[in-house]
Write a protein that holds these residues in place. Sequence first.
Motif, short mmCIF file in Angstrom:
data_model
loop_
_atom_site.label_atom_id
_atom_site.label_comp_id
_atom_site.label_asym_id
_atom_site.label_seq_id
_atom_site.Cartn_x
_atom_site.Cartn_y
_atom_site.Cartn_z
N LEU A 71 0.85 -1.18 0.00
CA LEU A 71 0.00 0.00 0.00
C LEU A 71 0.89 1.24 0.00
O LEU A 71 1.88 1.30 0.73
CB LEU A 71 -0.91 0.02 1.22
CG LEU A 71 -1.81 -1.19 1.46
CD1 LEU A 71 -2.71 -0.96 2.67
CD2 LEU A 71 -2.64 -1.51 0.24
N VAL B 230 -7.01 -1.90 3.87
CA VAL B 230 -6.98 -0.69 3.04
C VAL B 230 -7.91 0.37 3.61
O VAL B 230 -7.53 1.55 3.76
CB VAL B 230 -7.37 -1.02 1.59
CG1 VAL B 230 -7.39 0.26 0.75
CG2 VAL B 230 -6.39 -2.03 0.99
N VAL C 198 0.79 5.28 0.68
CA VAL C 198 0.04 6.39 1.25
C VAL C 198 0.67 7.68 0.75
O VAL C 198 1.82 8.00 1.10
CB VAL C 198 0.04 6.34 2.78
CG1 VAL C 198 -0.80 7.49 3.35
CG2 VAL C 198 -0.48 5.00 3.28
N HIS D 92 -2.38 11.40 2.13
CA HIS D 92 -3.50 10.79 2.85
C HIS D 92 -4.41 9.95 1.95
O HIS D 92 -5.53 9.60 2.35
CB HIS D 92 -4.33 11.85 3.58
CG HIS D 92 -3.54 12.68 4.54
ND1 HIS D 92 -3.08 12.19 5.74
CD2 HIS D 92 -3.08 13.96 4.45
CE1 HIS D 92 -2.40 13.13 6.36
NE2 HIS D 92 -2.38 14.21 5.61
N GLN D 93 -3.95 9.65 0.74
CA GLN D 93 -4.67 8.77 -0.16
C GLN D 93 -3.95 7.43 -0.23
O GLN D 93 -2.72 7.38 -0.37
CB GLN D 93 -4.78 9.38 -1.56
CG GLN D 93 -5.52 10.71 -1.61
CD GLN D 93 -6.99 10.57 -1.24
OE1 GLN D 93 -7.66 9.61 -1.63
NE2 GLN D 93 -7.49 11.53 -0.47
N VAL D 94 -4.70 6.33 -0.13
CA VAL D 94 -4.12 4.99 -0.10
C VAL D 94 -4.30 4.34 -1.47
O VAL D 94 -5.42 4.26 -1.99
CB VAL D 94 -4.75 4.12 0.99
CG1 VAL D 94 -4.12 2.73 0.99
CG2 VAL D 94 -4.60 4.78 2.35
N THR D 95 -3.19 3.87 -2.05
CA THR D 95 -3.22 3.20 -3.35
C THR D 95 -2.66 1.80 -3.19
O THR D 95 -1.60 1.60 -2.58
CB THR D 95 -2.38 3.96 -4.39
OG1 THR D 95 -2.87 5.30 -4.50
CG2 THR D 95 -2.45 3.28 -5.74
N VAL E 75 -6.47 1.75 7.00
CA VAL E 75 -5.32 2.64 6.81
C VAL E 75 -5.79 4.00 6.30
O VAL E 75 -5.29 5.05 6.73
CB VAL E 75 -4.30 2.01 5.85
CG1 VAL E 75 -3.22 3.01 5.47
CG2 VAL E 75 -3.67 0.77 6.48
N ALA E 76 -6.77 4.00 5.40
CA ALA E 76 -7.29 5.26 4.87
C ALA E 76 -7.99 6.09 5.94
O ALA E 76 -8.04 7.32 5.84
CB ALA E 76 -8.26 4.98 3.72
#
Length: 379
Positions: free
Chosen positions: A263, A326, A265, A268-271, A329-330
């Motif tokens: 993942l 996911v 980060v 503050h966006q999780v991909t 974490v977000a």
Amino acid sequence: MGVRRASVDRLLEQPSGRGLVAIPLALIVVITVVDIHSPADVHLGPLLVIAPALTASFAGPWLTAAIGVLAVAAQVFIALLHGGLATTNHISQIAALTVLSALVVFVCYVRERRGRQLSRARSVAEAAQRVLLRPPPHRIGPLRVSWLYLAAEDETQIGGDLFAIARAAHPGTRVIIGDVRGKGMAAIGEASVVLSAFREGAHRCATLPELTAVLEESFCLNVEDVSDTRHDPGEHFITALVLDIPDHDAQAQMVNCGHCPPLLVHDHQVTVLHSRRPAPPLGMCSLPASSHRADPFPFETGDILLLYTDGVIEARSPTGAFYPLVERVASFSATSPDALLRNIHDDLLAHVGEQPTDDAALLVIERTASHHLHRPHLE
């Protein structure tokens, strides 16, 4: 005087025993006084066995034996005031109390010995873990690192998950995280082969596919020597994720050998970094080394990478729901690897409700400011 002081300290070697020992002593006094003032046909002396039995719950065998001796002495004192020691009833009570107290002391001794054995086993396992899974440094190059390892077997404190970080020959860092098929002590040998090959090859190999091929070759050559093929004749393989993070380039690379996707980060966006060219797990020895191809991905200053094993995302709640890594974490507002790892750890245990039933490892890596950082052109 020195011997007596040492004996007393040994009796009260457990901190909790210093205060709690007053309870069985008080019981002996109360039962003795009540029995003495009770009618002759009422016998409360057998209740004295409660004192050593209670002591065994918080103290060792020496203190338990001392309380047992006091209980027997109290029973003898009661017998002297209620008809003397010659009566069959009192002799039977004294004998029974002596035997029961001895049994309690024996059980306490066995429990304490078992506890020492478990403590030694944990110490050995922790030492093996420190050798096998050497704790990565908190900082390596421009990276900040935090890690967490949860073993399914509490007595061993070690399992089949693995990770390591090493410097490359070029200014950069190589990272591996993997999961051996199986868990517990039987998987340690296979993990050690891969980790040893990684630590040697991380500096020697020029490219990430070359390093992954070295890991594959080493595992295939040594798997029969380290695996428990007699009790586990099935396939032996390791899922692994291998990364190359340059110091002065905002583009990193990864080779995913059947492992969970990392993942990323960013702001503050999780991909989820799915591999466009995934490779099979390490141990598929019939496949050519050319099947390992690196996938580039952006990793800029302030970004955080979260690497994990399937023990995290496959952790189930009491209702059977998998842990939604996911989404969790977000939802966290953590801005550092340590804070993010604490949030995941606490949330994971709350989700499961108890110790996870599978080994779980997490590795959190943050890129900090680095001079002359080259940013890739993203299409």
